[in-house]
Design a protein around this motif. Structure first.
Motif, PDB file in Angstrom:
ATOM      1  N   ALA A  19       0.740  -1.300  -0.060  1.00 51.89           N
ATOM      2  CA  ALA A  19      -0.052   0.004   0.022  1.00 51.89           C
ATOM      3  C   ALA A  19       1.185   1.196  -0.010  1.00 51.89           C
ATOM      4  O   ALA A  19       0.574   2.315  -0.652  1.00 51.89           O
ATOM      5  CB  ALA A  19      -0.897  -0.163   1.405  1.00 51.89           C
ATOM      6  N   LYS A  20       1.896   1.203   0.862  1.00 49.58           N
ATOM      7  CA  LYS A  20       3.047   2.164   0.632  1.00 49.58           C
ATOM      8  C   LYS A  20       3.649   2.391  -0.497  1.00 49.58           C
ATOM      9  O   LYS A  20       3.842   3.684  -1.203  1.00 49.58           O
ATOM     10  CB  LYS A  20       3.936   2.176   1.828  1.00 49.58           C
ATOM     11  CG  LYS A  20       3.609   1.998   3.209  1.00 49.58           C
ATOM     12  CD  LYS A  20       4.371   2.050   4.355  1.00 49.58           C
ATOM     13  CE  LYS A  20       4.017   1.972   5.648  1.00 49.58           C
ATOM     14  NZ  LYS A  20       5.201   1.652   6.771  1.00 49.58           N
ATOM     15  N   VAL A  21       3.985   1.523  -1.251  1.00 49.95           N
ATOM     16  CA  VAL A  21       4.581   1.497  -2.615  1.00 49.95           C
ATOM     17  C   VAL A  21       3.530   2.219  -3.697  1.00 49.95           C
ATOM     18  O   VAL A  21       3.939   2.890  -4.530  1.00 49.95           O
ATOM     19  CB  VAL A  21       5.016  -0.125  -2.949  1.00 49.95           C
ATOM     20  CG1 VAL A  21       5.440   0.020  -4.592  1.00 49.95           C
ATOM     21  CG2 VAL A  21       6.013  -0.389  -2.316  1.00 49.95           C
ATOM     22  N   ALA A  22       2.321   1.707  -3.537  1.00 48.91           N
ATOM     23  CA  ALA A  22       1.073   2.227  -4.131  1.00 48.91           C
ATOM     24  C   ALA A  22       1.079   3.777  -3.883  1.00 48.91           C
ATOM     25  O   ALA A  22       0.911   4.501  -5.205  1.00 48.91           O
ATOM     26  CB  ALA A  22      -0.281   1.538  -4.173  1.00 48.91           C
ATOM     27  N   ILE A  25       3.179   9.751 -10.196  1.00 46.68           N
ATOM     28  CA  ILE A  25       2.264  10.110 -11.400  1.00 46.68           C
ATOM     29  C   ILE A  25       1.976  11.686 -11.346  1.00 46.68           C
ATOM     30  O   ILE A  25       1.837  12.355 -12.389  1.00 46.68           O
ATOM     31  CB  ILE A  25       1.020   8.942 -11.306  1.00 46.68           C
ATOM     32  CG1 ILE A  25       1.679   7.558 -11.670  1.00 46.68           C
ATOM     33  CG2 ILE A  25       0.053   9.539 -12.272  1.00 46.68           C
ATOM     34  CD1 ILE A  25       0.696   6.690 -11.586  1.00 46.68           C
ATOM     35  N   ASN A  26       1.342  12.163 -10.041  1.00 45.34           N
ATOM     36  CA  ASN A  26       0.734  13.308  -9.924  1.00 45.34           C
ATOM     37  C   ASN A  26       1.829  14.298  -9.893  1.00 45.34           C
ATOM     38  O   ASN A  26       1.594  15.628 -10.081  1.00 45.34           O
ATOM     39  CB  ASN A  26      -0.007  13.171  -8.686  1.00 45.34           C
ATOM     40  CG  ASN A  26      -1.283  12.498  -8.824  1.00 45.34           C
ATOM     41  OD1 ASN A  26      -1.819  12.353  -9.784  1.00 45.34           O
ATOM     42  ND2 ASN A  26      -1.897  12.014  -7.497  1.00 45.34           N
ATOM     43  N   GLY A  27       3.215  13.854  -9.552  1.00 45.72           N
ATOM     44  CA  GLY A  27       4.397  15.066  -9.487  1.00 45.72           C
ATOM     45  C   GLY A  27       4.945  15.213 -10.696  1.00 45.72           C
ATOM     46  O   GLY A  27       5.800  16.131 -10.721  1.00 45.72           O
ATOM     47  N   HIS A  28       4.803  14.503 -11.698  1.00 41.55           N
ATOM     48  CA  HIS A  28       5.596  14.655 -13.045  1.00 41.55           C
ATOM     49  C   HIS A  28       4.548  14.830 -14.281  1.00 41.55           C
ATOM     50  O   HIS A  28       3.804  14.350 -14.497  1.00 41.55           O
ATOM     51  CB  HIS A  28       6.307  13.222 -13.296  1.00 41.55           C
ATOM     52  CG  HIS A  28       7.483  13.021 -12.342  1.00 41.55           C
ATOM     53  ND1 HIS A  28       7.330  12.462 -11.051  1.00 41.55           N
ATOM     54  CD2 HIS A  28       8.847  13.118 -12.591  1.00 41.55           C
ATOM     55  CE1 HIS A  28       8.475  12.395 -10.463  1.00 41.55           C
ATOM     56  NE2 HIS A  28       9.455  12.710 -11.502  1.00 41.55           N
ATOM     57  N   LYS A  29       4.800  15.954 -14.979  1.00 42.15           N
ATOM     58  CA  LYS A  29       4.153  16.429 -15.999  1.00 42.15           C
ATOM     59  C   LYS A  29       5.038  15.989 -17.242  1.00 42.15           C
ATOM     60  O   LYS A  29       4.156  15.645 -18.161  1.00 42.15           O
ATOM     61  CB  LYS A  29       3.859  17.996 -15.854  1.00 42.15           C
ATOM     62  CG  LYS A  29       3.158  18.473 -14.578  1.00 42.15           C
ATOM     63  CD  LYS A  29       2.801  19.751 -14.935  1.00 42.15           C
ATOM     64  CE  LYS A  29       1.960  20.322 -13.887  1.00 42.15           C
ATOM     65  NZ  LYS A  29       1.676  21.822 -13.939  1.00 42.15           N
ATOM     66  N   ALA A  30       6.282  15.979 -17.080  1.00 45.35           N
ATOM     67  CA  ALA A  30       7.089  15.405 -18.272  1.00 45.35           C
ATOM     68  C   ALA A  30       6.971  13.930 -18.507  1.00 45.35           C
ATOM     69  O   ALA A  30       6.490  13.174 -17.609  1.00 45.35           O
ATOM     70  CB  ALA A  30       8.519  15.724 -18.150  1.00 45.35           C
ATOM     71  N   ASP A  84      -6.279   4.178 -11.204  1.00 46.54           N
ATOM     72  CA  ASP A  84      -7.372   5.500 -10.919  1.00 46.54           C
ATOM     73  C   ASP A  84      -6.414   6.419 -11.145  1.00 46.54           C
ATOM     74  O   ASP A  84      -6.724   7.582 -11.528  1.00 46.54           O
ATOM     75  CB  ASP A  84      -7.904   5.142  -9.625  1.00 46.54           C
ATOM     76  CG  ASP A  84      -8.883   4.361  -9.742  1.00 46.54           C
ATOM     77  OD1 ASP A  84      -9.484   3.723 -10.780  1.00 46.54           O
ATOM     78  OD2 ASP A  84      -9.443   4.030  -8.547  1.00 46.54           O
ATOM     79  N   ALA A  85      -5.485   6.516 -10.336  1.00 45.94           N
ATOM     80  CA  ALA A  85      -4.402   8.018 -10.487  1.00 45.94           C
ATOM     81  C   ALA A  85      -3.930   8.310 -12.051  1.00 45.94           C
ATOM     82  O   ALA A  85      -3.926   9.319 -12.566  1.00 45.94           O
ATOM     83  CB  ALA A  85      -3.379   7.925  -9.473  1.00 45.94           C
ATOM     84  N   HIS A 116      -0.945  11.430 -18.466  1.00 40.75           N
ATOM     85  CA  HIS A 116      -0.023  10.623 -19.081  1.00 40.75           C
ATOM     86  C   HIS A 116      -0.988   9.510 -19.658  1.00 40.75           C
ATOM     87  O   HIS A 116      -0.483   8.791 -20.546  1.00 40.75           O
ATOM     88  CB  HIS A 116       0.576   9.695 -17.791  1.00 40.75           C
ATOM     89  CG  HIS A 116       1.660  10.899 -16.890  1.00 40.75           C
ATOM     90  ND1 HIS A 116       2.701  11.353 -17.652  1.00 40.75           N
ATOM     91  CD2 HIS A 116       1.568  11.229 -15.746  1.00 40.75           C
ATOM     92  CE1 HIS A 116       3.291  11.940 -16.665  1.00 40.75           C
ATOM     93  NE2 HIS A 116       2.742  12.178 -15.642  1.00 40.75           N
ATOM     94  N   ALA A 117      -2.293   9.474 -18.999  1.00 44.23           N
ATOM     95  CA  ALA A 117      -3.062   8.399 -19.677  1.00 44.23           C
ATOM     96  C   ALA A 117      -3.298   8.591 -21.225  1.00 44.23           C
ATOM     97  O   ALA A 117      -3.621   7.698 -21.918  1.00 44.23           O
ATOM     98  CB  ALA A 117      -4.515   8.446 -19.013  1.00 44.23           C
TER      99      ALA A 117
END
Length: 336
Positions: free
Chosen positions: A40-43, A50-55, A149-150, A156-157
């Motif tokens: 759960a911590k890894v997830a 995912i949320n912190g990288h726009k590139a 979900d994230a 990125h999706a």
């Protein structure tokens, strides 16, 4: 080699008096809540990336479960009441058509001891262990769902690809065997799912492929050139992603040695063959016999199939000279 890295957190301990362990395997209940479990911590860390990288980014997330031991919160087990849980489908006397060394591989007595499977059955733990394995799979599936979900909610999706894979399977009493490091399909096959823009959804491909195919496939999906400094093993699966029914005759080979027994397993689109370095062989038609209950190796009708699959072995046996002489050094041998 990574710009950001998150090590695997320490696994929680089981509450004293819960569960059952025998050798390298076992299960138990932990007091740790789900959100405090290592996976759960890894997830959560993956979601932050995912949320912190726009590139553009490459994100590799490794979930430890369902690796043993299956120590989980009680709620994970409660989803599968033991009184209604069904064991995998088994066949009595399943090993009656196997050579003796293959029976050794199934039992793996050097690691598990003599009579391991029989003890589990006698103590009623075969059902409990299969249930614990499924509980662990379900738990990690939930963590994967959080990550997806994230991903789906991120930029990125729109142009990113996802690959879900595992390193091996797991036997839960089939052929009286438990765990990995065995040549049978239940232990050696792995999940492999690919998704992304332009890839068809819900399509299943039953061709024989290898985990070595992942890297060349990712290169093609990302429109990247292969490095010129070294050759690449494996084949790009892009043709199968575009057409799952495409002609694909590329058997894959798995090599291993367990209990001092060296073997190769060769998987084709229909048949799976295991040959020990000492010559013993088994063969199954996975289309007609997905549980691998009937060894076809001694059937004369399948001599040609065994010969074709044997072309992909990593070892070979020398042909005697006209006078029958062979050098001992040329003959494949066991290391122990």
């Amino acid at each position: 080699e990574y710009q950001h890295y998150f090590g695997r957190p320490k696994e929680p301990k089981a509450i004293s008096g819960t569960g059952y362990s025998q050798g390298p395997l076992g299960w138990g209940i932990t007091s740790a809540p789900k959100e405090k479990m290592p996976d759960a911590k890894v997830a959560s860390w993956g979601i932050e990336q995912i949320n912190g990288h726009k590139a553009p980014l490459f994100l590799g997330l490794g979930f430890y479960k369902p690796h043993v031991k299956w120590i989980l919160p009680k709620s994970c087990f409660d989803r599968y009441p033991l009184e209604t849980f069904q064991l995998p489908e088994l066949q009595q006397n399943d090993m009656s058509d196997l050579p003796e060394r293959l029976k050794l591989l199934a039992h793996n007595e050097a690691k598990f001891g003599t009579g391991y499977h029989q003890r589990l059955v006698k103590e009623g733990q075969d059902k409990a262990w299969a249930r614990a394995y499924l509980a662990a799979v379900t738990f990690v599936d939930e963590q994967l769902g959080r990550v997806l979900d994230a991903w789906d909610a991120s930029p990125h999706a729109g142009n990113g690809c996802i690959v879900l894979w595992s390193d091996h399977g797991f036997m839960l009493g089939e052929k009286e065997g438990w765990g990995k490091f065995k040549p049978w399909f239940d232990a050696s096959h792995s999940n492999m799912i690919m998704a992304g823009p332009g890839l068809a959804q819900g399509i299943v491909c039953d061709k024989a492929v290898s985990l070595q195919d992942l890297y060349p496939t990712l290169l093609d999906l990302a429109n990247l050139s292969a490095p010129k400094s070294h050759s690449i093993d494996g084949n790009s699966l892009l043709p199968l992603l575009e057409n799952p029914d495409a002609v694909w005759e590329k058997p894959v080979t798995m090599s291993h040695e367990e209990d001092g027994i060296r073997y190769d397993t060769v998987l084709g689109n229909t048949f799976r063959m295991t040959k020990l370095i000492t010559g013993e062989t088994e063969l199954y038609n996975l289309n007609n016999d997905p549980h691998e209950w009937t060894n076809l190796a001694n059937n004369p009708e399948h001599t040609g199939i065994i010969a074709d699959l044997s072309k992909h072995l990593t070892f070979s046996h020398p042909v005697p000279k006209d006078d029958g002489w062979m050098e001992a050094e040329d003959i494949p041998h066991q290391t122990s």
